[in-house]
Design an enzyme around this catalytic site. Structure first.
Site, PDB file in Angstrom:
ATOM      1  N   VAL A 119      17.406 -18.645  49.987  1.00 47.68           N
ATOM      2  CA  VAL A 119      16.748 -17.503  49.422  1.00 47.68           C
ATOM      3  C   VAL A 119      17.745 -16.944  48.159  1.00 47.68           C
ATOM      4  O   VAL A 119      18.819 -16.480  48.263  1.00 47.68           O
ATOM      5  CB  VAL A 119      16.216 -16.089  50.391  1.00 47.68           C
ATOM      6  CG1 VAL A 119      15.459 -15.311  49.509  1.00 47.68           C
ATOM      7  CG2 VAL A 119      15.599 -16.801  51.409  1.00 47.68           C
ATOM      8  N   LEU A 144      20.250 -14.867  51.919  1.00 46.78           N
ATOM      9  CA  LEU A 144      19.980 -14.456  50.629  1.00 46.78           C
ATOM     10  C   LEU A 144      21.339 -14.203  49.628  1.00 46.78           C
ATOM     11  O   LEU A 144      22.263 -13.973  50.080  1.00 46.78           O
ATOM     12  CB  LEU A 144      19.551 -12.972  50.908  1.00 46.78           C
ATOM     13  CG  LEU A 144      19.307 -11.954  49.573  1.00 46.78           C
ATOM     14  CD1 LEU A 144      18.180 -12.768  48.514  1.00 46.78           C
ATOM     15  CD2 LEU A 144      18.906 -10.595  49.734  1.00 46.78           C
ATOM     16  N   SER A 145      20.974 -14.878  48.426  1.00 43.96           N
ATOM     17  CA  SER A 145      21.996 -14.948  47.396  1.00 43.96           C
ATOM     18  C   SER A 145      23.286 -15.334  47.880  1.00 43.96           C
ATOM     19  O   SER A 145      23.295 -16.578  47.934  1.00 43.96           O
ATOM     20  CB  SER A 145      21.976 -13.424  46.894  1.00 43.96           C
ATOM     21  OG  SER A 145      22.842 -12.993  45.866  1.00 43.96           O
ATOM     22  N   ALA A 146      24.218 -14.793  47.776  1.00 48.69           N
ATOM     23  CA  ALA A 146      25.768 -15.168  48.278  1.00 48.69           C
ATOM     24  C   ALA A 146      25.446 -15.845  49.638  1.00 48.69           C
ATOM     25  O   ALA A 146      26.317 -16.883  50.198  1.00 48.69           O
ATOM     26  CB  ALA A 146      26.602 -14.242  48.467  1.00 48.69           C
TER      27      ALA A 146
END
Length: 322
Positions: A171, A147-149
């Site tokens: 994601v 997720l994200s980073a």
């Protein structure tokens, strides 16, 4: 002995016997830290989850948390640990340390952490090797997601170590090399980088010079109302990985899943190589769908958004884990 006392004694003995004969459930698996998994040049921590009684030859999923999160919270909240028990695979959960990044973000934008054999990317690769050795996992069925980073680092792992991963799931993340292409991680996140599909693909190919494939296939989940990582990044991920696979940028399937726009892009041989989910109205976070249904998983929380679709479940089905 009176009849009343005898009856009482029999009742006590019956209850005691029932307790003694009741099967004791096996202790549930728990998240475990693993040390000494390699030289660990990125100074990350390694956690893993192995369901009780998991046989050899099972798949491995690497799940990378987002900023401000940790391995345990992400593993549980995203649903990956729940699905590992349900469908029988192990999970590797890298954890960032404050000394590397004060916000606990994986450094998807730092050149020294995203190149093969260096930094955090090399640490994650060493975790995969250790997990396969310890569990007898299937090296042809290793998957990476985040997720994200953690999503940005997922694209890094797919590019720098394509031979280790059959597929990846990003994601709310970023294309490989986006920070370098945009000149800044923040420009990449908030605006995007101006690159052609070939230029995007070249960044992946440059990460593993001479590699001829196969490349990992990609699934992407992105909120349409995400103001932390703009939706253009999903479009750029699609452009990057369709080009890597020699596919065009025209979707071969356009439909809806749980009411959300969903597309599939196939290579010239007809194999699905990129799949995208646009979560209408969703902000920045991991899609979850708490519950016990066959398609449900995850727990709602900060950056774990209940949108009636569980990303981990959709990835698991696409990858054949279910």
């Amino acid at each position: 002995m009176t009849q009343t006392r005898a009856a009482s004694l029999i009742a006590v003995l019956t209850a005691l016997l029932a307790v003694l004969l009741t099967p004791v459930p096996a202790s549930a698996a728990s998240l475990q830290e693993v040390t000494g998994f390699g030289t660990n040049p990125g100074a990350l921590k390694m956690y893993r989850y192995v369901p009780d009684g998991l046989p050899a030859g099972r798949p491995v999923v690497v799940a990378l948390h987002g900023c401000t999160q940790n391995a345990s919270g992400y593993g549980t909240g995203s649903g990956w640990l729940q699905l590992a028990d349900r469908w029988g695979f192990s999970v590797v959960l890298p954890q960032q340390q404050a000394a590397n990044n004060s916000s606990a973000c994986f450094n998807w934008f730092q050149t020294g952490d995203i190149q093969r054999g260096q930094g955090e990317a090399a640490s994650v690769a060493q975790m995969v090797d250790r997990q396969l050795a310890d569990t007898g996992g299937d090296a042809s069925r290793v998957y990476v997601t985040g997720l994200s980073a953690g999503g940005g680092m997922t694209a890094v792992m797919m590019a720098a170590y394509p031979e280790k991963f059959a597929a990846g799931g990003v994601v709310a993340g970023l294309p490989h090399g986006c920070a370098q292409a945009a000149g800044s991680p923040y420009v990449c996140m908030y605006v995007g980088a101006t690159q052609t599909p070939k230029q995007w693909g070249d960044r992946v190919r440059a990460a593993r010079p001479g590699y001829t494939g196969p490349w990992p296939v990609l699934t992407v989940f992105q909120g349409s109302a995400d103001y932390t990582v703009k939706p253009v990044n999903m479009t750029d991920l699609m452009r990057q990985w369709t080009d890597v696979h020699g596919a065009d940028q025209t979707a071969d399937v356009s439909d809806t899943v749980a009411g959300y726009p969903h597309q599939v892009f196939r290579d010239p041989a007809g194999r699905p190589v990129v799949e995208t989910y646009s979560l209408t109205g969703m902000g920045h976070g991991q899609p979850v769908d708490p519950g016990s249904g066959s398609e449900q998983c995850g727990t709602a929380g900060a950056y774990l958004l209940d949108v009636n679709l569980c990303a981990a479940s959709r990835m698991s089905r696409a990858w054949g884990l279910s």
